[in-house]
Scaffold this active site. Sequence first.
Site, PDB file in Angstrom:
ATOM      1  N   GLU A  88     -28.477   2.873  28.999  1.00  0.00           N
ATOM      2  CA  GLU A  88     -27.980   1.599  28.470  1.00  0.00           C
ATOM      3  C   GLU A  88     -26.773   1.163  29.278  1.00  0.00           C
ATOM      4  OE1 GLU A  88     -27.400   1.325  24.073  1.00  0.00           O
ATOM      5  OE2 GLU A  88     -25.498   0.387  24.618  1.00  0.00           O
ATOM      6  N   GLU A 108     -25.500   7.324  21.200  1.00  0.00           N
ATOM      7  CA  GLU A 108     -24.082   7.375  21.578  1.00  0.00           C
ATOM      8  C   GLU A 108     -23.276   8.186  20.580  1.00  0.00           C
ATOM      9  OE1 GLU A 108     -22.492   3.481  22.318  1.00  0.00           O
ATOM     10  OE2 GLU A 108     -23.639   3.255  24.166  1.00  0.00           O
TER      11      GLU A 108
END
Length: 572
Positions: free
Chosen positions: A250, A164
């Site tokens: 995710e 991320e």
Amino acid sequence: MKNSILRFCRAFWLSIVFYPSSFGQSPTPLAANGRLQVINRQLCSEAGTPIQLRGMSSHGLQWFDQCYNASALQTLAMDWGADVFRAAMYVDEGGYLNNKVGLRTKVNQLVDWSAQNGMYCIIDWHILNPGDPNIHTADAIEFFQLMAQQHAGKKNVIYEICNEPNGVSWSSVKGYAEQIIPVIRQYDPEAIVLVGTPSWSGAPGDVRSNPLTGTNAYNTMYTFHFYAGSHYSQSYIDDVIKTVPLFVSEWGTSNYSGNGGNYYTNAQNWVSLMAGNNTLGIKVSWCNWSFCDKDESSAALNPGACGSNNWNNTSTSGTWVKDHLLNPADNFGPPTPFVSITSPANNSTVTIGSNLTVNANVGNTTATTVEFYNGTTKLGEDATSPYSWTINAIQAGTYSFTAKAILSAGGTLTSSAVQVTAAPAPNQPPTISITSPTNTTTLTAPATITVSANAADSDGSIVKVEFYNGSTKLGEDLSSPYTFDWANVAAGAYTITAKAIYNQNAVTTSGAITVYVNNLGNPTADIIGPDCVSANETKLFELNVANLPNASSFAWWCGFYPKYDSCFGTAL
Ligand code: IDC
């Protein structure tokens, strides 16, 4: 029959023999799909069938080691119906950088346990804090090289190179990806690579204007992460997946903190979109966060489950997610036959008069002939693969090509259409350069600067050449040789350019040259200082640089008078 029963049978056979599919059970996700590939932004099996992988992400491997052992992975495959396991290897926060060898060993085990249970395995370089993947590029290169060497040729490995990114732009993440992907491709050229996107993998749309290209784009997908209590942007993602190959590596039923309750209504909306309920019917693969027994609402297991190997002791989130892994059951169905035009690209432009070859590919079936059409007009046909048809000296216009396969088994199959425009070659701008004087020529005032330029145009004609001092036009010449005399030029430094104007209104400006004009031999103008000095007196003489822009040295002399020395200076 329910998928869970099939999976149970597989577990049963697995414990007796090593290869369950020969006994008629449903093949594992890995056996059914083999080496994955990305076709038209869609994750597909080795045979070219669009597929969706669903599975679980680990929590941080450095914190929950006891949750990730051989029996956990076997249970995920057999009881949960997981197709994919994501090994979230934090880089910071006490993760990889703290224990490189230990975590590499763990990831290697997880890849192999996944393969033994017929699952894909995502190797996740879990950058989070700090959020710029470029901070650890050297470690990432070393890590992915070791991983790709270790696992090259295994069909179950997916590389996720930055979990991320946050506080960093897409172009910066792209620069990182362009360093890591070639390292992986060197050893494992076909593997799927997942690339994180800015804002905690919340902005895959940023990729649209500046995607990875060439081999870096091949079998590459971009990630989107959502948490059901925080992310409601289904319409944005429906739009993004029209142009960007997406993998949700995710997502959680909680809010973005990994905690704070469960939001099953919104989770259902997302799961439905990812199952293919979107404008183009694209199937988006996913991993749920997280398979661990931490006391937080995103965790799929109840506290204490891992220590007792109790892999079905699910939390409310785990119960919900497990149900959505098993229902509907995987449908990796038989490969779909297809015919497609592989080139030219849709919406491309070709030059009028060029020869255009249309290429078609027939997959998962065989054809006796492939016919090529422009609209409803048949252009010709080809009976041997690779199938192609060439249009010689294509005429101006818009074309809509399709390929129709006459199948060996009977029947036909038609490709989707490819639009091509035949247009004039794009206009080439003229070329121009100043041939004299050479750059940094120095002349004496009052100077005549004769500027000459070469100008040419490959697909038009030069109308005139204009000559400039800075932005001030000095004059022009309508015919070759292009030249202009700039007369009576006073001392100064001049930046001279020439512009070629040609018949389609385009202009090219030459590189600039600098010409210096000096006031030589004019002591009173050149020198600021006293006319006379007394004997033994020290006085300052200064150069007037406005008049002497390119002086390289200074000379002075003094004449003798009865009473005074009289001195003069000049620049050279
Ligand atoms: C969270 C964990 C939490 C941990 C925190 C810090 O659930 O237990 O304390 O990380 O490391 C992400 C990240 C993922 C986060 C998760 C939930 O990829 O590491 O895990 N999340 O906050 N992105 C959005 C949410």
